[in-house]
Write an enzyme that holds these catalytic residues in place. Structure first.
Site, PDB file in Angstrom:
ATOM      1  N   HIS A 423     -22.419 -21.202  14.722  1.00  0.00           N
ATOM      2  CA  HIS A 423     -21.144 -21.576  15.342  1.00  0.00           C
ATOM      3  C   HIS A 423     -20.171 -22.118  14.305  1.00  0.00           C
ATOM      4  O   HIS A 423     -18.998 -21.710  14.243  1.00  0.00           O
ATOM      5  CB  HIS A 423     -21.399 -22.621  16.438  1.00  0.00           C
ATOM      6  CG  HIS A 423     -20.156 -23.133  17.104  1.00  0.00           C
ATOM      7  ND1 HIS A 423     -19.471 -24.241  16.639  1.00  0.00           N
ATOM      8  CD2 HIS A 423     -19.460 -22.679  18.162  1.00  0.00           C
ATOM      9  CE1 HIS A 423     -18.417 -24.448  17.410  1.00  0.00           C
ATOM     10  NE2 HIS A 423     -18.390 -23.515  18.346  1.00  0.00           N
ATOM     11  N   CYS A 798     -16.156  -5.376  16.167  1.00  0.00           N
ATOM     12  CA  CYS A 798     -15.391  -6.629  16.172  1.00  0.00           C
ATOM     13  C   CYS A 798     -16.267  -7.846  15.888  1.00  0.00           C
ATOM     14  O   CYS A 798     -15.857  -8.980  16.122  1.00  0.00           O
ATOM     15  CB  CYS A 798     -14.665  -6.819  17.506  1.00  0.00           C
ATOM     16  SG  CYS A 798     -15.764  -6.952  18.923  1.00  0.00           S
TER      17      CYS A 798
END
Length: 847
Positions: A423, A798
């Site tokens: 993250h 992506c």
């Protein structure tokens, strides 16, 4: 050819058959210098096959070596000549051929002290590196050091020091050949990107002695700054003159005028002018900025070697662009000379490589750049520091979605855990923040507000510097270089655009991200992650109210508060992108990410929602999942709680109408996440179509939109043909697709990934470089099946791999339409895309 006979040595002349593949880069470079009529000493090249035979133990006939001593000074040097300069090689051996007879002759020419120094240096080098004797026995100093060294050699080997120059040379050649073939050398060159069995050539060169009357000495000179690439003469010159002009004995001179002391330019302007002329000629003829190694004997220059100037990323870009602007190389070659990842060093502050570093610890270099700030251990502390105007580094065990506000307020991020796609890493790259994750041996103590690292205890508020390019954590404030987004950077990317290649979009979640994407000339937004918009302090309460709602109507009421905020978000994105495509991914993460998990956070939430703490705790526990990454998220949430996607679709379409009235018509691209079945697409499409119809009626205007799918599950890749029948585009989300294909958590894999790569389980971290054999096969299968069903469908990547040069090359070859990556990786992707296109054209010409 009889490999026992080394008559294969080739004298390096303008017309000699010296090639890089057969004789190595140094031999070929010396031939080019000879062709330029530079004063290069007599040189001979040994081909790689001869060196390989020597390493294999083939006997050398000494008669075949004597000719290299006949036409020169009687002394030679031996240097490695690998195929690529960065592969290195055994150390150079100087003064081969010195013996008692030549020593006596040198005493008459240059004096006994100088002659003794030459002889002693070779005896020590030969004893330690060739005969492999104990170095301590040859650490000789003083007036009688030479005879003592000769006696020590004879005592250890039971033989006098070899007096036959050919024998000396044979032993040096054998030692260097075997050293290159040894296990340590193999590992070292593999680390530099060379194959383990890479060949080696050797160069034998007549020695130009920097001794004698008049100006004598040796040195190196280069003509650009190795950090910035700006024109600047640098180097060194160690003078050995006995003339009055330089002074007696040896001294180091500056090359150019300098107030601190004498310079070669002052003392010998003609010699200095010759060196400048040689540098200009080397740049034009060798098509490169070169460092020249030279010797001056009695004022006469000998060019010993020329090597490519070692340079940093900034200098590399400036040099490549300058050579192309001056017509020395074509623009496409300038593009191919710059490593795409090097552009990251130009986009951000960097620690000055010339400055001292007080290293505390190291971690994984997850996001490039460098920053100095005070340690803060919570997102709230980061926001408070930002409000006071104090730069801060957010230090966490690992970041969670609610830390995003703290990351926005920080100048850098450091975490104890995590990998390149954790993250912290992903968000930091998107924000353009320097980030180090998985830092070795650090411990964050929130209770005592301390950080332990490298045996030191730092307190919250202490200043540190993180170097996200190298992964180093430094104590205090290090000297930083500013970003280098100058005209050289711009010119390089302009040439990249002209070269063509696969399209490049940006992952952009905020107006700031979109502005960065436009600045770096992204061709649109390939991924807007709408969930990041919900972590804003003004929106989080409404989001939590929606989560605690017990009915669809109550959820709609809570979402109605978020609708105008989302509409404003999308309107801004459409206006900033000004007609470029914008792909918006519908809500993806599990709901538990928006809720606190510690007791203090739960109490604050209960108070803000006017609910008993027990009710809040039960609700949080009810939303907990054993594996939330595979649970109630993405399209599954959109189907079971359709009010969320209804609100987002309405916000997108109303923003489309508003933005289209101010500029070019907007055609939004709506992407459904985590699809695994065609029926999921049908269900969402029906509701989105219904919302579109409602907005058209309410606003009394027409608009169009595209609906597509984010392919993140192996099943979606395998069933891409079915899904393509209901989709305008497919965008492969390779982060989750890699996780699901491998059964790995990208947040936890950092704990063992280094071991796996080191032991060859994986050749690369699959979250960093696309796994072309496994995940890549799913991509190829998906592309093939989707295009068979819908030939005109748009297909892209992506995930974070969209900014990786090797992955971009794969996507180019596979026929993808574009890649999308973090805004600050767009320049890297644009250059990598251009290089893929150039390689494809060159391959087509060769075929």
């Amino acid at each position: 050819m009889d490999m026992r006979d080394i008559t294969e040595t080739t004298r390096i002349t303008p017309s000699a058959g010296v090639t890089r593949d057969r004789h190595g880069w140094r031999a070929k470079c010396l031939q080019r210098l000879v062709r330029m009529d530079l004063p290069v000493p007599l040189s001979f090249a040994l081909p790689c096959e001869t060196v390989g035979a020597i390493a294999a133990g083939r006997h050398l006939r000494l008669e075949a070596l004597r000719h290299v001593f006949e036409a020169g000074s009687g002394l030679v040097s031996v240097r490695p000549s690998a195929l690529m300069p960065e592969w290195g090689g055994p150390g150079t051996v100087l003064n081969v051929g010195i013996n008692d007879t030549l020593h006596a002759r040198l005493c008459d020419v240059i004096g006994r002290d100088s002659a003794d120094a030459i002889y002693l240096s070779f005896v020590q080098s030969y004893a330690i590196n060739i005969a492999r004797l104990d170095p301590d026995m040859f650490a000789q100093e003083g007036k009688d050091a030479l005879p003592r060294a000769l006696r020590a050699f004879e005592a250890e080997t039971d033989e006098p020091f070899p007096q036959d120059p050919a024998q000396q040379l044979a032993e040096v050649l054998r030692s260097m050949a075997r050293a290159w073939d040894g296990p340590t050398a193999r590992l070292l060159r593999q680390a530099k990107g060379a194959p383990a069995d890479a060949p080696l050539g050797l160069v034998v060169q007549d020695m130009a002695l920097a001794l004698g009357p008049g100006l004598c000495g040796s040195g190196t000179i280069q003509f650009v700054d190795p950090v910035t690439g700006n024109p600047r003469v640098t180097g060194r010159f160690r003078g050995q003159s006995h003339g009055a002009a330089v002074g007696t004995g040896a001294e180091t001179l500056y090359l150019t005028h300098d107030e601190r002391g004498p310079s070669l330019q002052d003392i010998a302007p003609e010699t200095f002018a010759d060196l400048i002329r040689f540098g200009i000629a080397a740049r034009e003829r060798l098509r490169e900025e070169m460092q020249i190694e030279f010797v001056v004997t009695g004022g006469r220059i000998s060019v010993i070697d020329a090597t490519r100037v070692v340079r940093g990323s900034r200098a590399g870009v400036r040099i490549a662009v300058s050579l192309a602007r001056d017509g020395i190389i074509p623009a496409e070659e300038a593009l191919m000379r710059v490593e795409p990842r090097a552009l990251a060093d130009l986009l951000h502050h960097q620690v000055d490589p010339r400055a001292p570093r007080d290293l505390i610890t190291r971690g994984i270099n997850a996001s490039p750049g460098a920053a100095t700030g005070r340690i803060v251990l919570t997102a709230a502390a980061a926001q408070a520091a930002n409000a006071r105007g104090e730069p801060c580094i957010l230090v966490r065990r690992e970041t969670v979605p609610e830390d995003i506000r703290g990351m926005h307020a920080s100048v850098g991020v450091l975490t104890e855990r995590g990998g390149t796609t954790s993250h912290a890493a992903v968000i930091a790259r998107g924000l353009g923040l320097p980030c180090i994750v998985g830092a070795t041996g650090i411990r964050v103590d929130l209770r005592n507000r301390t950080l332990t690292a490298g045996g030191r205890e730092l307190r919250e508020g202490d200043e540190i510097t993180i170097d996200g390019s190298s992964g180093e954590v430094l104590a205090g404030a290090a000297a930083l270089l500013p970003p280098a987004l100058d005209d050289n950077f711009t010119q390089l990317l302009d040439w990249a655009s002209q070269a063509g290649g696969i399209g490049v979009r940006a992952n952009a979640d905020t107006p700031e991200d979109a502005l960065t994407a436009r600045r770096f000339e992204a061709q649109g937004i390939g991924l807007c992650r709408t969930e990041h918009m919900f972590f804003d302090a003004e929106r989080l309460p409404a989001m939590r109210e929606m989560i605690f709602a017990d009915s669809a109507d109550d959820r709609r009421l809570a979402l109605a508060r978020i609708l105008p905020m989302q509409r404003q978000d999308f309107t801004q994105l459409f206006e900033i992108m000004a007609g470029l495509p914008v792909t918006i991914r519908l809500f993806d993460p599990p709901l538990h990410e928006f809720l606190p998990h510690d007791r203090e956070g739960l109490r604050e939430l209960a108070e803000s929602m006017d609910l008993p703490l027990s009710d809040v705790t039960r609700r949080v526990e009810a939303l907990s999942e054993f594996n939330p990454m595979l649970g109630m998220r993405g399209v599954r949430l959109g189907i079971t709680m359709p009010e969320i996607y209804d609100m987002q679709a309405r916000a997108i379409f109303e923003a489309t109408v508003d933005a289209s009235r101010k500029g070019d018509p907007v055609v939004p691209e709506i992407m459904i996440p985590l699809v695994s079945a065609m029926r999921e697409v049908e269900l969402v499409k029906n509701r989105v179509d219904a919302v579109a119809a409602a907005v058209r009626n309410e606003r009394r205007t027409d608009f169009t939109y595209k609906l597509g799918v984010m392919v993140e599950t192996p099943r979606a890749a395998l069933r891409a043909g079915d899904i393509a029948a209901h989709s305008a585009f497919l965008s492969f989300g390779t982060n989750d697709l890699t996780q699901m294909t491998y059964g790995l958590s990208r947040d936890d894999a950092g704990r063992f990934m280094g071991t796996y790569v080191a032991q060859g389980v994986y050749s690369e971290d699959p979250f960093h470089v696309l796994d072309q054999d496994g995940v890549g096969e799913l991509l190829l299968t998906g592309v093939q099946r989707a295009r068979r069903q819908a030939p005109g469908i748009t297909i892209s990547v992506c995930g974070e791999h969209g900014g990786n040069p090797e992955s971009i090359a794969f996507c180019h070859e596979a026929g993808f339409d574009y890649v999308s990556c973090s805004p600050f990786r767009v320049p890297i992707a644009r250059l990598a895309a251009a290089q893929s296109a150039i390689r494809a054209r060159l391959s087509g010409v060769e075929d």
